[in-house]
Scaffold this active site. Structure first.
Site, PDB file in Angstrom:
ATOM      1  N   ASP A   7      41.415  40.292  47.357  1.00 17.74           N
ATOM      2  CA  ASP A   7      41.869  41.219  46.325  1.00 17.74           C
ATOM      3  C   ASP A   7      40.606  41.879  45.743  1.00 17.74           C
ATOM      4  OD1 ASP A   7      40.725  39.373  44.582  1.00 17.74           O
ATOM      5  OD2 ASP A   7      42.521  39.097  43.353  1.00 17.74           O
ATOM      6  N   CYS A  64      39.627  35.678  46.368  1.00 18.23           N
ATOM      7  CA  CYS A  64      40.026  36.372  45.144  1.00 18.23           C
ATOM      8  C   CYS A  64      38.946  36.059  44.100  1.00 18.23           C
ATOM      9  CB  CYS A  64      41.442  35.987  44.700  1.00 18.23           C
ATOM     10  SG  CYS A  64      41.656  34.278  44.156  1.00 18.23           S
ATOM     11  N   THR A  66      38.649  33.724  41.645  1.00 18.98           N
ATOM     12  CA  THR A  66      38.312  32.288  41.604  1.00 18.98           C
ATOM     13  C   THR A  66      38.532  31.601  42.941  1.00 18.98           C
ATOM     14  OG1 THR A  66      40.580  31.786  40.979  1.00 18.98           O
ATOM     15  CG2 THR A  66      38.994  32.081  39.170  1.00 18.98           C
ATOM     16  N   HIS A  97      38.659  16.707  58.455  1.00 16.29           N
ATOM     17  CA  HIS A  97      39.769  15.834  58.054  1.00 16.29           C
ATOM     18  C   HIS A  97      41.101  16.554  57.876  1.00 16.29           C
ATOM     19  CE1 HIS A  97      37.003  12.404  56.343  1.00 16.29           C
ATOM     20  NE2 HIS A  97      36.748  12.722  57.602  1.00 16.29           N
ATOM     21  N   HIS A 132      43.462  11.354  61.078  1.00 18.49           N
ATOM     22  CA  HIS A 132      43.669  12.572  60.286  1.00 18.49           C
ATOM     23  C   HIS A 132      44.832  13.400  60.832  1.00 18.49           C
ATOM     24  CE1 HIS A 132      40.148  11.485  58.113  1.00 18.49           C
ATOM     25  NE2 HIS A 132      39.449  11.425  59.248  1.00 18.49           N
TER      26      HIS A 132
HETATM   27  C1  RB5 Z   1      42.285  39.001  39.423  1.00 15.70           C
HETATM   28  O1  RB5 Z   1      41.801  39.475  38.202  1.00 15.70           O
HETATM   29  C2  RB5 Z   1      42.203  37.487  39.465  1.00 15.70           C
HETATM   30  O2  RB5 Z   1      43.195  36.941  38.679  1.00 15.70           O
HETATM   31  C3  RB5 Z   1      42.316  37.002  40.898  1.00 15.70           C
HETATM   32  O3  RB5 Z   1      41.285  37.561  41.651  1.00 15.70           O
HETATM   33  C4  RB5 Z   1      42.189  35.517  41.116  1.00 15.70           C
HETATM   34  O4  RB5 Z   1      41.045  35.003  40.524  1.00 15.70           O
HETATM   35  C5  RB5 Z   1      43.392  34.709  40.826  1.00 15.70           C
HETATM   36  O5  RB5 Z   1      43.418  33.477  41.033  1.00 15.70           O
END
Ligand code: RB5
Length: 146
Positions: A7, A64, A66, A97, A132
């Site tokens: 994203d 993304c 995080t 694993h 595993h």
């Molecule tokens: C987008 O702002 C953010 O929420 C997305 O990239 C991600 O971190 C969601 O888990």
């Protein structure tokens, strides 16, 4: 073939990783944000995971902000074992694993140097099998029951 998608939160890191894949002659197909504009990460997870479940891609990388949202979305697909990794130890052991087939990372968490080492470890480590495999079969059974 590697499917890679992000994203907007992972857009910059995706660019660093695709440059590395290109330099290393690793074939990839790219999805998701192409210009920094906002895109909902579940859309990208779906496009990329469908490439893996159909066999069009062997493995995938999803990014993304995080790495959390996109890994949650990816793990809703039967046959997808998506692993959010923040270091090479996690990347190594999720291949050994868990036979993880999707590597997830946070574009706002990792710098390009560590992210590329994580990718390299993920792509170059094989599944250990043995006990595993039994555990992975148990995950597949959970998918069937739900
Ligand atoms: C987008 O702002 C953010 O929420 C997305 O990239 C991600 O971190 C969601 O888990």
């Amino acid at each position: 073939m590697i499917a890679i998608g992000s994203d907007h939160g992972g857009y910059r890191l995706k660019g660093e990783i695709t440059a590395w894949l290109k330099e290393n002659n690793i074939p990839y197909i790219e999805f998701g944000c192409m210009d920094g504009a906002s895109i909902d990460y579940p859309i990208v997870a779906k496009e990329v995971c469908e490439r893996v479940t159909s066999g069009a891609a062997d493995q995938a990388i999803l990014i993304c902000g995080t790495g959390i949202g996109i890994s949650i979305a990816a793990n809703k697909f039967n046959g997808i074992r998506a692993a959010l990794c923040t270091d090479t130890y996690m990347a190594k052991y999720t291949r050994l694993h868990n036979d993880a087939n999707v590597l997830c990372m946070g574009g706002r968490v990792l710098g390009p140097g560590s992210a590329i080492e994580i990718v390299e470890t993920f792509l170059n480590t094989g599944f250990e099998g043995g006990r595993h495999q039994r555990r992975i079969d148990m995950i597949a059974d959970i998918e069937k029951d739900n």
